[in-house]
Design a protein around this motif. Sequence first.
Motif, short mmCIF file in Angstrom:
data_model
loop_
_atom_site.label_atom_id
_atom_site.label_comp_id
_atom_site.label_asym_id
_atom_site.label_seq_id
_atom_site.Cartn_x
_atom_site.Cartn_y
_atom_site.Cartn_z
N ILE A 75 0.81 -1.22 0.00
CA ILE A 75 0.00 0.00 0.00
C ILE A 75 0.84 1.27 0.00
O ILE A 75 0.45 2.28 -0.59
CB ILE A 75 -1.01 0.02 1.17
N ILE A 76 2.01 1.24 0.64
CA ILE A 76 2.85 2.44 0.69
C ILE A 76 3.30 2.78 -0.74
O ILE A 76 3.90 1.95 -1.42
CB ILE A 76 4.07 2.24 1.61
N GLY A 77 2.98 3.98 -1.17
CA GLY A 77 3.32 4.42 -2.52
C GLY A 77 2.24 4.16 -3.55
O GLY A 77 2.37 4.57 -4.70
N ARG A 78 1.17 3.49 -3.17
CA ARG A 78 0.08 3.16 -4.09
C ARG A 78 -0.92 4.31 -4.16
O ARG A 78 -1.20 4.97 -3.15
CB ARG A 78 -0.64 1.91 -3.62
N ARG A 101 3.08 7.05 4.93
CA ARG A 101 2.88 6.95 6.39
C ARG A 101 1.92 8.02 6.89
O ARG A 101 1.00 7.73 7.65
CB ARG A 101 4.21 7.06 7.13
N GLN A 102 2.14 9.28 6.49
CA GLN A 102 1.32 10.37 7.01
C GLN A 102 -0.13 10.27 6.52
O GLN A 102 -1.06 10.44 7.30
CB GLN A 102 1.91 11.73 6.63
N ASP A 135 3.54 0.32 10.48
CA ASP A 135 4.84 -0.38 10.48
C ASP A 135 4.68 -1.79 9.94
O ASP A 135 5.50 -2.26 9.14
CB ASP A 135 5.43 -0.44 11.89
N TYR A 136 3.63 -2.48 10.38
CA TYR A 136 3.38 -3.83 9.91
C TYR A 136 3.13 -3.84 8.39
O TYR A 136 3.72 -4.65 7.67
CB TYR A 136 2.20 -4.45 10.66
N LEU A 137 2.30 -2.95 7.93
CA LEU A 137 2.01 -2.88 6.49
C LEU A 137 3.28 -2.59 5.69
O LEU A 137 3.51 -3.17 4.64
CB LEU A 137 0.93 -1.84 6.19
#
Length: 143
Positions: A75-78, A101-102, A135-137
Amino acid sequence: MISNTIHAAAAPTTGRIKRPAGALLAALLPFAALVYPFLATAQEADGQRLFRQRCATCHNIEPGQNKMGPQLLGIIGRVAGSVEGANYSGAMQSSGITWGRQSLDTFLAAPRQMVRGTRMTVSVPDAAQRAAIIDYLESQSPD
């Protein structure tokens, strides 16, 4: 000048010599490097547990396995609303959000305030829990 050392004659009846708190901390500090990997693993486990408790009813982290909500692997960056086959609200599809993150933290705190019209109803008001889930994601790699 007062000394931090207590002489044996002035020691308490337990026979212990009182030492400054800083000395104890300095003595334990080298062991922190040994314990840190276990704490990081515990943090990941806590995030995994929180993900299962708070998110897994509607989401998972298996590629191509959407539930009521999209799978969250990578998901990060998606871009929000972009997972193939997921059932998004029009509001989410047109939000223009790229997850970081934010943005995840803000969304998890109050989804319907960030994206009016989203179908997500669950919020995570506790900042530490949000951080652990994020953090987990982040730790889950799509590779």
